[in-house]
Design a protein around this motif. Structure first.
Motif, PDB file in Angstrom:
ATOM      1  N   GLU A 160       7.426  19.763 -36.391  1.00 26.55           N
ATOM      2  CA  GLU A 160       6.375  20.761 -36.560  1.00 26.55           C
ATOM      3  C   GLU A 160       5.642  20.557 -37.867  1.00 26.55           C
ATOM      4  OE1 GLU A 160       7.856  24.745 -36.083  1.00 26.55           O
ATOM      5  OE2 GLU A 160       8.260  24.351 -33.959  1.00 26.55           O
ATOM      6  N   ARG A 161       6.424  20.277 -38.895  1.00 26.97           N
ATOM      7  CA  ARG A 161       5.783  20.059 -40.196  1.00 26.97           C
ATOM      8  C   ARG A 161       4.818  18.881 -40.141  1.00 26.97           C
ATOM      9  NH1 ARG A 161      10.382  19.774 -44.531  1.00 26.97           N
ATOM     10  NH2 ARG A 161       8.997  18.300 -45.513  1.00 26.97           N
ATOM     11  N   LEU A 162       5.254  17.862 -39.419  1.00 28.89           N
ATOM     12  CA  LEU A 162       4.400  16.683 -39.277  1.00 28.89           C
ATOM     13  C   LEU A 162       3.107  17.042 -38.556  1.00 28.89           C
ATOM     14  CD1 LEU A 162       3.914  13.568 -39.259  1.00 28.89           C
ATOM     15  CD2 LEU A 162       5.115  13.533 -37.074  1.00 28.89           C
ATOM     16  N   ILE A 163       3.257  17.798 -37.487  1.00 31.48           N
ATOM     17  CA  ILE A 163       2.078  18.109 -36.684  1.00 31.48           C
ATOM     18  C   ILE A 163       1.138  19.054 -37.427  1.00 31.48           C
ATOM     19  CG2 ILE A 163       1.310  19.124 -34.507  1.00 31.48           C
ATOM     20  CD1 ILE A 163       4.025  18.276 -33.342  1.00 31.48           C
ATOM     21  N   LEU A 164       1.729  19.944 -38.207  1.00 31.32           N
ATOM     22  CA  LEU A 164       0.906  20.953 -38.884  1.00 31.32           C
ATOM     23  C   LEU A 164       0.341  20.456 -40.218  1.00 31.32           C
ATOM     24  CD1 LEU A 164       3.105  24.114 -38.262  1.00 31.32           C
ATOM     25  CD2 LEU A 164       1.078  23.358 -37.019  1.00 31.32           C
ATOM     26  N   ALA A 165       0.784  19.280 -40.634  1.00 31.74           N
ATOM     27  CA  ALA A 165       0.373  18.796 -41.951  1.00 31.74           C
ATOM     28  C   ALA A 165      -1.151  18.802 -42.088  1.00 31.74           C
ATOM     29  CB  ALA A 165       0.914  17.392 -42.180  1.00 31.74           C
TER      30      ALA A 165
ATOM     31  N   ASP B  62      -2.579  14.500 -46.507  1.00 31.61           N
ATOM     32  CA  ASP B  62      -1.792  13.275 -46.396  1.00 31.61           C
ATOM     33  C   ASP B  62      -0.418  13.467 -47.022  1.00 31.61           C
ATOM     34  OD1 ASP B  62      -3.876  12.164 -45.166  1.00 31.61           O
ATOM     35  OD2 ASP B  62      -4.513  10.863 -46.832  1.00 31.61           O
ATOM     36  N   ALA B  63      -0.400  14.155 -48.130  1.00 32.45           N
ATOM     37  CA  ALA B  63       0.859  14.334 -48.852  1.00 32.45           C
ATOM     38  C   ALA B  63       1.856  15.105 -47.978  1.00 32.45           C
ATOM     39  CB  ALA B  63       0.627  15.065 -50.173  1.00 32.45           C
ATOM     40  N   GLU B  64       1.360  16.153 -47.315  1.00 33.44           N
ATOM     41  CA  GLU B  64       2.252  16.943 -46.449  1.00 33.44           C
ATOM     42  C   GLU B  64       2.778  16.095 -45.314  1.00 33.44           C
ATOM     43  OE1 GLU B  64       0.479  21.481 -46.924  1.00 33.44           O
ATOM     44  OE2 GLU B  64      -0.044  20.281 -45.173  1.00 33.44           O
ATOM     45  N   ARG B  65       1.887  15.300 -44.727  1.00 38.68           N
ATOM     46  CA  ARG B  65       2.292  14.465 -43.603  1.00 38.68           C
ATOM     47  C   ARG B  65       3.333  13.443 -44.064  1.00 38.68           C
ATOM     48  NH1 ARG B  65      -1.863  11.678 -42.834  1.00 38.68           N
ATOM     49  NH2 ARG B  65      -3.060  13.381 -41.928  1.00 38.68           N
ATOM     50  N   GLU B  66       3.026  12.812 -45.187  1.00 37.90           N
ATOM     51  CA  GLU B  66       3.952  11.782 -45.651  1.00 37.90           C
ATOM     52  C   GLU B  66       5.324  12.363 -45.968  1.00 37.90           C
ATOM     53  OE1 GLU B  66       1.654   9.743 -48.634  1.00 37.90           O
ATOM     54  OE2 GLU B  66       0.306   9.103 -47.017  1.00 37.90           O
ATOM     55  N   SER B  67       5.335  13.562 -46.494  1.00 42.82           N
ATOM     56  CA  SER B  67       6.648  14.123 -46.807  1.00 42.82           C
ATOM     57  C   SER B  67       7.408  14.469 -45.530  1.00 42.82           C
ATOM     58  CB  SER B  67       6.488  15.313 -47.762  1.00 42.82           C
ATOM     59  OG  SER B  67       6.813  16.520 -47.122  1.00 42.82           O
ATOM     60  N   ALA B  68       6.680  14.916 -44.496  1.00 42.22           N
ATOM     61  CA  ALA B  68       7.354  15.194 -43.223  1.00 42.22           C
ATOM     62  C   ALA B  68       7.909  13.904 -42.622  1.00 42.22           C
ATOM     63  CB  ALA B  68       6.373  15.847 -42.246  1.00 42.22           C
TER      64      ALA B  68
ATOM     65  N   LEU C 136       9.439  28.137 -43.747  1.00 44.21           N
ATOM     66  CA  LEU C 136       8.621  27.053 -44.275  1.00 44.21           C
ATOM     67  C   LEU C 136       7.787  27.528 -45.460  1.00 44.21           C
ATOM     68  CD1 LEU C 136       7.338  25.543 -40.910  1.00 44.21           C
ATOM     69  CD2 LEU C 136       9.027  24.541 -42.471  1.00 44.21           C
ATOM     70  N   GLY C 137       7.901  28.819 -45.751  1.00 44.48           N
ATOM     71  CA  GLY C 137       7.130  29.375 -46.865  1.00 44.48           C
ATOM     72  C   GLY C 137       5.656  29.472 -46.568  1.00 44.48           C
ATOM     73  N   ARG C 138       5.313  29.727 -45.311  1.00 46.82           N
ATOM     74  CA  ARG C 138       3.907  29.849 -44.945  1.00 46.82           C
ATOM     75  C   ARG C 138       3.744  31.129 -44.137  1.00 46.82           C
ATOM     76  NH1 ARG C 138       0.603  25.845 -43.651  1.00 46.82           N
ATOM     77  NH2 ARG C 138       0.994  23.689 -44.285  1.00 46.82           N
ATOM     78  N   PRO C 139       3.431  32.199 -44.755  1.00 46.98           N
ATOM     79  CA  PRO C 139       3.297  33.447 -44.004  1.00 46.98           C
ATOM     80  C   PRO C 139       2.209  33.352 -42.936  1.00 46.98           C
ATOM     81  CG  PRO C 139       2.690  33.732 -46.337  1.00 46.98           C
ATOM     82  CD  PRO C 139       3.198  32.352 -46.197  1.00 46.98           C
TER      83      PRO C 139
ATOM     84  N   VAL D  23      -2.123   9.615 -34.895  1.00 48.06           N
ATOM     85  CA  VAL D  23      -1.334  10.278 -35.942  1.00 48.06           C
ATOM     86  C   VAL D  23      -0.950   9.227 -36.996  1.00 48.06           C
ATOM     87  CG1 VAL D  23       0.705  11.664 -36.467  1.00 48.06           C
ATOM     88  CG2 VAL D  23      -0.403  11.850 -34.222  1.00 48.06           C
ATOM     89  N   PRO D  24      -1.630   9.222 -38.120  1.00 51.60           N
ATOM     90  CA  PRO D  24      -1.386   8.167 -39.097  1.00 51.60           C
ATOM     91  C   PRO D  24       0.068   8.193 -39.569  1.00 51.60           C
ATOM     92  CG  PRO D  24      -3.262   9.542 -39.739  1.00 51.60           C
ATOM     93  CD  PRO D  24      -2.615  10.210 -38.580  1.00 51.60           C
ATOM     94  N   GLY D  25       0.653   7.032 -39.633  1.00 46.58           N
ATOM     95  CA  GLY D  25       1.976   6.925 -40.236  1.00 46.58           C
ATOM     96  C   GLY D  25       3.138   7.139 -39.297  1.00 46.58           C
ATOM     97  N   LEU D  26       2.896   7.699 -38.112  1.00 42.28           N
ATOM     98  CA  LEU D  26       4.018   8.031 -37.230  1.00 42.28           C
ATOM     99  C   LEU D  26       4.736   6.768 -36.726  1.00 42.28           C
ATOM    100  CD1 LEU D  26       5.703   9.982 -35.519  1.00 42.28           C
ATOM    101  CD2 LEU D  26       3.922   9.908 -33.787  1.00 42.28           C
TER     102      LEU D  26
END
Ligand code: ADP
Ligand code: MG
Ligand code: MG
Length: 882
Positions: free
Chosen positions: A585-590, A593-599, A652-655, A686-689
């Motif tokens: 989910e984190r990957l999809i919602l990123a 780029d930084a969020e995606r890479e961390s997922a 996830l800390g995202r209200p 999806v870049p990086g997947l």
């Protein structure tokens, strides 16, 4: 044109023309065995009759000539008044076919000749009983009178006399009954029962021809995949009498036990009886060996004939015989049907006896039979079934009874094993079928909805258990003896035998599976010895490798034990479920780029660990790993269930995450996900997947090398339609692999699935960039036919099968003409472009016994199938090669 063959003119190779029964009667006649004289009218005559509605030119004359020859041989004339010659008229197609016309015995009896039969046999009762049976049988099968009229009259005659059994009617009663029967014929058939013996014969012959087209015959042919245009032969055979007293009788026999394959003859005998009495089950039959005491001479002769037949046919034979006043007559033989276990034992026994060679033994068994031996079974064979039905999908299932789909789903999700019980199923029951261990219906046969879907899903199914009264509205069913089974009660169903039991029967795993998995040596078990010898020979002969579809290390280990020499398909989508869903989910919602890479970075070590374990289990053998294929939305929660995701969002800390998630679901929603963002498209979108997956694979391989292993990695890019898609992805993958192999060397290959028509059509170009092809025949079948498998299997296919559009689902057995043609062309183009291209198949067809021969023929290098199917595929691959 020759339409009629004397039994002495034919042989067993002529079954196309003379039918199975006729060809074998001829064979026995030529072998010098005691067959009553007779002749066979060809299937060609039948086809001509069916085409024009009239017997072909010259047939009547030819029948006349052969009848005269028969009369000369017997020294009697058909229906003559003193000592009449009587004949039977017997249908007999190329393939044995219940559903066609029954045999009519005693043709030639008339008001006059009945007295002749009485005088010759010295038994007036016998004569009248034969005559009334002829009128009854001729009336129903030839003249089309409802059978009920005759059975009602018979019942009335017994009632009037105050008796219950047929045998209590004497000659006078039967004579009166014959008159009644003739009246019934006059009233309901609109004609007299024919008193001209030749007319009886001609009408019976015609009616055998016509019986090719009865509804029952059509249904049977569809179910058994028998062509519609063969026609049936007709056998006319001089009657012999097994009902002339204690020194007469009739029986059936097998040269070996057709149930277990054990050596030694096996059969049933009934003294003072005609053939139909044996099957009618009116009287108890004796085991064949008792004949040795009753009639030693014919018994000895029968034993000798059975040995001769088995040597001659080099296989298990079944026979029908009659003894007339101490003289043995052979009325039928054929290579006998047998159970799966018997097939293996008999093939191996005959090989051991030197009757057949090892290749022939391998040809005598099938993958389908082996698959049957691999299903679990009920331990207890003493319990009596409460009902029997059609064995529609094999296996042994135990569970609590439910009567509707919703309850099945609810109880299954609560952890219960359930059996869905319905009168018949329809597409609304699909969810219930998926969640049930087994399905039981009171209506329908092998091609009913329940049967087709259950086989597709691998669920146990008994259908058409007609003695059950299913009352879904009141959530219960009632058995024939009045036992009421309510929702929640436990039953056991045997889909291999078509039986239903009350209560919980213990299930035992198959000894054959135990043998394959190395838990049980063949020892002195004759069946396991046979399986062992035959599979060993298959392995020695086959050219096709057998790999397994395995997504986990457990499956991989099992597959290897069962003889797989590689993983042909390791799907990675299972590795994204469970706890890892949050990461996906984190990957999809990123959003950055930084969020995606961390997922992706969080997923990487998990994937790597999966691959390490799979590569370890298949060390030294190729493992084909398919990069992610399914559409991303499959990893997101159901839109309506989104509210329940609040907790996750907060974690996830995202209200605002529920809305973000909702937006993502909406954004990713596809009208037709099967044709949407899947496979290589996902990798490109999806870049990086895919890069993350390739890195996980490469690092896993490097870990295995450093641990002393020999990983053989094959990276497979799915759903490619154009070579450029492959080039882009393969290029990115190589950069990652080259960087890692620069430090730790291991071999790898990059290839693609051929699962879209465009890929198959441009296979030559794609082969320029792929080191291997794996035919994904599930998707290829979907896209070639335009069938969405999930939608049509339950709704469209039962009708298609009934209509004969195809005999079996193209998802089960490869459609040679369409999908198969594309595969054959792609193989040719691929090999032309790259001679060392490795070719395999990883769709479910890879484990289908009926498809494996095709994959051998088109020249694939391997088939890949579920671990459980590996032995079946090994066997079929061997059979394809001999
Ligand atoms: P099926 O195909 O159903 O086996 P058959 O043609 O073999 O039908 O006939 C059924 C039975 O009828 C035979 O097994 C045999 O007992 C009896 N029968 C058929 N023809 C004769 C005959 N000429 N003499 C005596 N019995 C016969
Ligand atoms: Mg028969
Ligand atoms: Mg696919």
């Amino acid at each position: 044109r020759k339409y009629v063959y004397d039994f002495a003119e034919g042989n067993r190779a002529m079954a196309d023309l003379l039918g199975g029964k006729g060809a074998n009667l001829a064979e026995m006649t030529v072998m010098g065995l005691p067959v009553p004289p007779g002749f066979t009218i060809t299937t060609e005559a039948c086809r001509a009759y069916l085409a024009t509605g009239a017997p072909p030119q010259g047939l009547a004359e030819e029948v006349g000539e052969h009848l005269h020859a028969l009369e000369r041989a017997m020294g009697r004339k058909l229906g003559q008044v003193d000592e009449p010659l009587l004949v039977s008229v017997r249908s007999g197609a190329r393939f044995s076919m219940p559903g066609m016309m029954d045999t009519v015995l005693d043709i030639g009896l008339t008001d006059e000749s009945v007295a002749g039969l009485a005088a010759w046999s010295g038994d007036e009762r016998l004569a009248w009983d034969s005559y009334r049976r002829l009128v009854q049988m001729f009336g129903t099968t030839v003249l089309g009178v409802e059978p009920g009229h005759f059975s009602d009259a018979l019942r009335a005659a017994k009632l009037a006399k105050g008796v219950t059994g047929d045998l209590e009617l004497d000659a006078a009663d039967l004579r009166a009954l014959t008159t009644t029967f003739k009246n019934i014929v006059r009233e309901h058939a609109g004609r007299e029962f024919p008193q001209d013996p030749r007319e009886q014969l001609d009408l019976a012959i015609r009616s055998v021809f016509e019986s090719w087209n009865t509804e029952r015959a059509h249904v049977y042919r569809r179910a058994e995949h028998i062509p519609e245009d063969l026609g049936t032969a007709v056998n006319v055979c001089a009657m012999v009498f097994g009902n002339l007293g204690d020194d007469s009788g009739t029986g059936v026999a097998f040269t070996r036990d057709p149930a277990t394959g054990a050596p030694g003859v096996y059969g049933d005998y009934l003294a003072d009886a005609q053939g139909e009495d044996v099957v009618a089950g009116i009287r108890n039959t004796l085991p064949l060996h008792r004949l040795a005491e009753l009639q030693p001479r014919p018994y000895e002769q029968l034993m000798a004939i059975m040995r001769t037949l088995e040597e001659h046919y080099r296989d298990l034979c079944d026979i029908e015989f009659t003894i007339e006043r101490g003289k043995l007559w052979m009325l039928q033989t054929r290579v006998g049907k047998r159970t799966a276990a018997a097939a293996f034992r008999i093939a191996e026994a005959l090989r051991e006896e030197g009757v057949i060679d090892a290749d022939e033994a391998l040809r005598r068994v099938t993958g389908a039979q082996l698959a049957q031996l691999m299903f679990p079974r009920f331990a207890d064979t003493a319990t009596r079934p409460v009902a029997t039905g059609v064995a529609a999908s094999p296996g042994a299932a135990v569970g609590e009874v439910v009567f509707d789909s919703a309850t099945a789903v609810r109880r299954a999700e609560a952890g219960a094993a359930v059996i869905l019980v319905r009168k018949e199923t329809n597409p609304d029951d699909l969810d219930g079928l998926i969640h049930a261990r087994g399905v039981l219906t009171s209506r329908g046969g092998k091609t009913s909805h329940a049967a087709v879907v259950a086989r597709g899903l691998g669920r146990t199914c008994v259908c058409g258990a007609e003695s059950l009264n299913v009352d879904a509205a009141n959530r219960r069913f009632t058995t024939a003896d009045g036992t009421v089974v309510a929702e929640g009660d436990v039953i056991s169903i045997d889909g291999t035998a078509g039986e239903v039991y009350l209560g919980r029967l213990a299930v035992v795993p198959s000894p054959v599976v135990d043998y394959f998995e190395g838990r049980r040596p063949p020892g002195r078990d004759a069946l396991l010895q046979a399986v062992d010898r035959i599979i060993t020979h298959a392995d020695a002969r086959r050219r096709l490798e057998v790999r397994a579809n395995a997504d986990t290390s457990d499956d991989t280990r099992r597959a290897r034990r069962l003889g797989a020499t590689g993983v042909g398909l390791c799907r990675t989508e299972h590795m994204f479920l469970g706890d890892r869903r949050v990461l996906v989910e984190r990957l999809i919602l990123a959003e950055t780029d930084a969020e995606r890479e961390s997922a992706l970075a969080a997923l990487l070590p998990l994937q790597r660990e999966d691959f390490v374990r799979i590569l370890e289990e298949m060390d030294g053998l190729p493992v084909t790993i398919r990069l992610l294929d399914p559409p991303l939305h499959e990893f997101l929660p159901d839109r309506t269930a989104l509210t329940a995701q609040v907790a996750v969002a907060q974690a996830l800390g995202r209200p605002d995450a529920p809305e973000t998630l909702l937006r993502a679901v909406d954004r990713l929603h596809e009208q037709n996900p099967m044709l949407g963002t899947r496979g290589v498209r996902l990798g490109l979108v999806v870049p990086g997947l895919y890069e993350m997956q390739v890195r996980a694979i490469a690092e896993a391989a490097a870990i295995r090398v450093r641990a002393g292993g020999t990983p053989r990695v094959e990276i497979m890019i799915p759903l490619v339609g154009d070579v450029r898609e492959l080039d882009i992805m393969a290029g990115r993958a190589r950069r990652i692999l080259d960087a890692i192999t620069a430090e730790t060397q291991f071999p790898y290959e990059i290839g693609t699935m051929i699962e879209l028509p465009r890929a198959a059509l441009t296979a030559g170009r794609i082969a320029g960039s792929a080191e291997f092809f794996s035919f994904g025949t599930n998707d290829l079948t979907q896209t070639v036919w335009g069938f969405s498998r999930d939608d049509v299997e339950a709704t469209v296919f039962p009708a298609y099968i009934t209509e004969g559009i195809f005999a079996v689902s193209p998802f089960e057995t490869i459609d040679r003409d369409g999908v198969g043609k594309l595969i054959a062309d792609a193989v040719e183009a691929g090999r032309a472009a790259r001679p060392d291209l490795v070719l395999g198949v990883c769709g479910e067809h890879g484990g289908d016994p009926a498809s494996i021969g095709f994959f051998h023929d088109v020249g694939l290098d391997y088939v890949s199938c579920s671990p459980f199917r590996v032995p079946v595929a090994r066997l079929e691959a061997g059979r394809a090669a001999v």
